[in-house]
Design a protein around this motif. Structure first.
Motif, PDB file in Angstrom:
ATOM      1  N   GLY A  62       0.795  -1.226   0.000  1.00 18.39           N
ATOM      2  CA  GLY A  62       0.000   0.000   0.000  1.00 18.39           C
ATOM      3  C   GLY A  62       0.824   1.271   0.000  1.00 18.39           C
ATOM      4  N   SER A  63       2.017   1.258   0.626  1.00 18.56           N
ATOM      5  CA  SER A  63       2.846   2.453   0.690  1.00 18.56           C
ATOM      6  C   SER A  63       4.088   2.362  -0.187  1.00 18.56           C
ATOM      7  CB  SER A  63       3.277   2.716   2.141  1.00 18.56           C
ATOM      8  OG  SER A  63       4.032   1.633   2.642  1.00 18.56           O
ATOM      9  N   SER A  64       4.212   1.299  -0.979  1.00 21.97           N
ATOM     10  CA  SER A  64       5.364   1.179  -1.862  1.00 21.97           C
ATOM     11  C   SER A  64       5.229   2.154  -3.027  1.00 21.97           C
ATOM     12  CB  SER A  64       5.470  -0.253  -2.392  1.00 21.97           C
ATOM     13  OG  SER A  64       6.462  -0.338  -3.393  1.00 21.97           O
ATOM     14  N   PRO A  65       6.218   3.000  -3.276  1.00 22.78           N
ATOM     15  CA  PRO A  65       6.127   3.941  -4.398  1.00 22.78           C
ATOM     16  C   PRO A  65       6.032   3.236  -5.746  1.00 22.78           C
ATOM     17  CG  PRO A  65       8.340   3.911  -3.490  1.00 22.78           C
ATOM     18  CD  PRO A  65       7.480   3.132  -2.539  1.00 22.78           C
ATOM     19  N   LEU A  66       6.508   1.988  -5.831  1.00 20.27           N
ATOM     20  CA  LEU A  66       6.383   1.239  -7.069  1.00 20.27           C
ATOM     21  C   LEU A  66       4.914   0.940  -7.361  1.00 20.27           C
ATOM     22  CD1 LEU A  66       9.376   0.754  -6.042  1.00 20.27           C
ATOM     23  CD2 LEU A  66       9.289  -1.412  -7.290  1.00 20.27           C
ATOM     24  N   VAL A  67       4.170   0.590  -6.301  1.00 21.83           N
ATOM     25  CA  VAL A  67       2.747   0.300  -6.455  1.00 21.83           C
ATOM     26  C   VAL A  67       1.970   1.589  -6.733  1.00 21.83           C
ATOM     27  CG1 VAL A  67       0.680  -0.546  -5.276  1.00 21.83           C
ATOM     28  CG2 VAL A  67       2.849  -1.773  -5.046  1.00 21.83           C
ATOM     29  N   ILE A  68       2.321   2.658  -6.036  1.00 16.72           N
ATOM     30  CA  ILE A  68       1.648   3.941  -6.246  1.00 16.72           C
ATOM     31  C   ILE A  68       1.812   4.402  -7.690  1.00 16.72           C
ATOM     32  CG2 ILE A  68       1.610   6.368  -5.565  1.00 16.72           C
ATOM     33  CD1 ILE A  68       2.552   5.484  -2.786  1.00 16.72           C
TER      34      ILE A  68
ATOM     35  N   GLY B  94      -0.709  -6.732  -6.022  1.00 13.95           N
ATOM     36  CA  GLY B  94      -0.536  -8.083  -5.494  1.00 13.95           C
ATOM     37  C   GLY B  94       0.795  -8.684  -5.886  1.00 13.95           C
ATOM     38  N   LEU B  95       1.221  -8.440  -7.131  1.00 18.36           N
ATOM     39  CA  LEU B  95       2.506  -8.958  -7.598  1.00 18.36           C
ATOM     40  C   LEU B  95       3.659  -8.303  -6.839  1.00 18.36           C
ATOM     41  CD1 LEU B  95       4.182 -10.647  -9.564  1.00 18.36           C
ATOM     42  CD2 LEU B  95       4.004  -8.770 -11.211  1.00 18.36           C
ATOM     43  N   ILE B  96       3.574  -6.981  -6.664  1.00 12.90           N
ATOM     44  CA  ILE B  96       4.622  -6.261  -5.930  1.00 12.90           C
ATOM     45  C   ILE B  96       4.680  -6.738  -4.487  1.00 12.90           C
ATOM     46  CG2 ILE B  96       5.297  -4.014  -5.015  1.00 12.90           C
ATOM     47  CD1 ILE B  96       6.016  -4.347  -7.901  1.00 12.90           C
ATOM     48  N   ASN B  97       3.530  -6.990  -3.877  1.00 11.47           N
ATOM     49  CA  ASN B  97       3.520  -7.464  -2.495  1.00 11.47           C
ATOM     50  C   ASN B  97       4.197  -8.827  -2.385  1.00 11.47           C
ATOM     51  OD1 ASN B  97       2.533  -6.385   0.048  1.00 11.47           O
ATOM     52  ND2 ASN B  97       1.361  -8.278   0.198  1.00 11.47           N
ATOM     53  N   ALA B  98       3.991  -9.686  -3.381  1.00  8.22           N
ATOM     54  CA  ALA B  98       4.659 -10.988  -3.385  1.00  8.22           C
ATOM     55  C   ALA B  98       6.175 -10.815  -3.526  1.00  8.22           C
ATOM     56  CB  ALA B  98       4.118 -11.842  -4.533  1.00  8.22           C
TER      57      ALA B  98
END
Length: 549
Positions: free
Chosen positions: A319-325, A337-341
């Motif tokens: 949720g706070s990863s700049p890659l996901v944002i 979901g992929l980034i969290n994995a």
């Protein structure tokens, strides 16, 4: 190599011991080496790590939540340009440290590496205090990574307790470190490769999104203009002073992200051929981490505006990863979901490297007489099982997060980690300056070193100066306004380091090492005499390029 007759008595006595050791039956490891003798009930560490293993162990311990999550806070604090400059600047300090380490680690490749150099070249009290605070920082980091793994799992199901996953991950990661070092190195190589591929993939993803592939259209450097390349911090004004404060505040965050690059030196005592593998591993490790960090910060800065509120949520999951944002702003819905994995593999890889590094530091402390001798006990396969078990046990401190009061104590422990890196970097540069001074006093030319770094000792002075300045000023936010609790939280690691140093000095009455008495023999790596000393023009050109890259 010239050796003066003034060399210390202790070192002259060590030379015949080293020569006699060459004729003894080798102890279950490859490569010709001379190690300081350990008690008879112990085995020797095995020299089975190759250059690629050393690189990925260091990358595994370095590339973690600092770049995948905390980098967003850095951009929110200093702006995209301010954060980029801060990371690049800290990278130059790490470069000076790695060059200093490369000269010593190739000349004397021993277990524990730089934590032992301090005791041999500078001051036994410095080696004691540096070694223990550095070990403690990695032992606590192991607990941090286990906690982060539980929080990442909670992103999928918040009803599950993180205590379940602390146990689930602690068992296999600890067991992995009891495996032979070549098996561990191979596992870490492939495990850490995932995070490298993830950052490379993010680079290509960023180029496409910035060029207009996302729902935002073409972005370019729009976010460098609005809200701006630099962000003010703390001060009410928005002028240059407030922006400089933001830049300076990010330095400690950048240092935390880079911390672990020096871990490649910890494996010197288990390197298959340190004269060849160590320079290559140290050089490639630095440039790999530096380029990954700088490119990642740059692309995050052009895809996510620094005033985005999600950058400051403080969560430890996707949720706070700049890659996901960045992916969410671009309209890509399947990526979180992929980034969290990937984040899960990131923290688990870092955790296994933490145990490995901490256990080898304990072995080095033990061999220097700064820790009990039983830490030197190794299995038949060369695994220091006592040191591994003791270090891994500190990972169980992660359970403190399950209680409110325990969590507060745990946060204090975490503050030791952030500054311990700068303290270690300062000490490595001090060790290198004392190492060069000892070479001069004993009439040993730096040109005879297996690896001679360019710009030394001036780069060591450069790194030492700024590492000390950052260490002393990193807690400036406690003064704006003054907060006693924040002051102790910011400087607890420095206070602990000083207490360890002074306590050891008072108890042992140790003296500073004189240059002509510094031990430059024990642990030296002697190449096979059958190896040809002739060097081809291609090899000379390659060696010249190694001075720079």
């Amino acid at each position: 190599m010239e050796v003066s007759p003034e060399r210390g008595t202790a070192q002259r006595e060590e030379i015949p011991k080293a020569i006699d050791h060459l004729t003894e039956k080798p102890v279950a490891h490859s490569g010709s080496d001379i190690e300081k003798q350990v008690p008879l009930q112990t085995q020797a560490l095995h020299r089975k790590l190759r250059s690629r293993h050393l690189q990925l162990i260091a990358i595994g311990g370095t590339v973690g939540t600092g770049i995948f999550i905390a980098s967003g806070t850095s951009i929110a604090t200093a702006g995209p340009a301010g954060a980029l400059i801060a990371y690049a600047f800290v990278g130059t300090l790490v470069y000076s440290v790695m060059l200093s380490l490369s000269e010593m680690a190739t000349y004397i490749p021993i277990a524990g590496a730089f934590t032992r150099y301090a005791a041999r070249f500078a001051d036994p009290s410095l080696g004691f205090s540096m070694g223990w605070i550095y070990w403690f920082s990695w032992a606590i980091t192991y607990a941090l990574e286990l906690t982060a793994a539980g929080l990442i799992i909670q992103w999928w199901n918040s009803d599950l307790s993180i205590g379940i996953f602390i146990t689930i991950f602690w068992v296999p990661l600890t067991a992995l470190n009891f495996a032979p070092v070549d098996f561990f190195g191979e596992f870490e190589f492939w495990f850490a490769s995932i995070k490298v591929l993830a950052l490379i993939g993010f680079t290509f993803f960023s180029i496409c999104i910035n060029a207009g592939a996302g729902q935002q259209g073409y972005i370019g450097f729009e976010y460098w203009r609005h809200p701006g390349a630099f962000a003010p911090y703390l001060l009410e004004s928005t002028g240059a002073k407030a922006k400089f404060v933001g830049f300076w505040a990010v330095l400690i965050q950048a240092g935390f992200a880079f911390q672990g690059t020096e871990l490649v030196g910890i494996g010197a005592g288990e390197s298959a051929n340190p004269r060849k593998t160590m320079p290559s591993a140290i050089r490639k490790t630095f440039w790999s981490i530096f380029l990954m960090f700088v490119f990642t910060i740059f692309f995050i800065g052009i895809l996510v505006p620094s005033d985005n509120e999600d950058l400051l949520t403080g969560d430890t999951n996707a949720g706070s990863s700049p890659l996901v944002i960045a992916a969410q702003l671009a309209g890509v819905k399947v990526l979180p979901g992929l980034i969290n994995a990937v984040l899960l593999t990131v923290v688990l890889s870092a955790g296994s490297s933490n145990v490995y590094s901490g256990s080898r530091i304990l072995v080095g402390l033990s061999e220097e007489g700064c820790a009990p001798q039983f830490f030197q006990r190794t299995s038949r396969r060369g695994v220091p099982y006592v040191a591994v078990a003791f270090t891994a046990a500190f990972g169980l401190l992660a359970f403190m997060n399950l209680s409110d009061h325990g969590g507060q104590v745990f946060n204090w422990f975490l503050n030791i980690i952030g500054v311990a890196g700068f303290i270690a970097w300062s000490c490595i540069n001090i060790c290198h300056l004392c190492f060069r001074r000892a070479l001069h006093a004993q009439n040993i030319s730096p040109d005879t070193l297996p690896f001679k770094a360019w710009g030394q000792p001036y780069l060591a002075w450069y790194g030492l100066f700024f590492c000390v300045i950052i260490t002393l000023t990193q807690g400036f936010t406690a003064f704006i306004p003054w907060t006693t609790e924040d002051f102790f939280v910011a400087y607890i690691s420095l206070i602990l380091f000083a207490l360890l140093y002074v306590g050891h000095k008072l108890v042992t009455r140790s003296k500073f090492i004189k240059p002509h008495e510094a031990d430059l023999v024990t642990g030296r790596f002697f190449e096979d005499v059958s190896e040809s000393w002739e060097e081809s023009p291609r090899s000379r050109w390659k060696r010249a390029m190694n001075y720079v890259f």
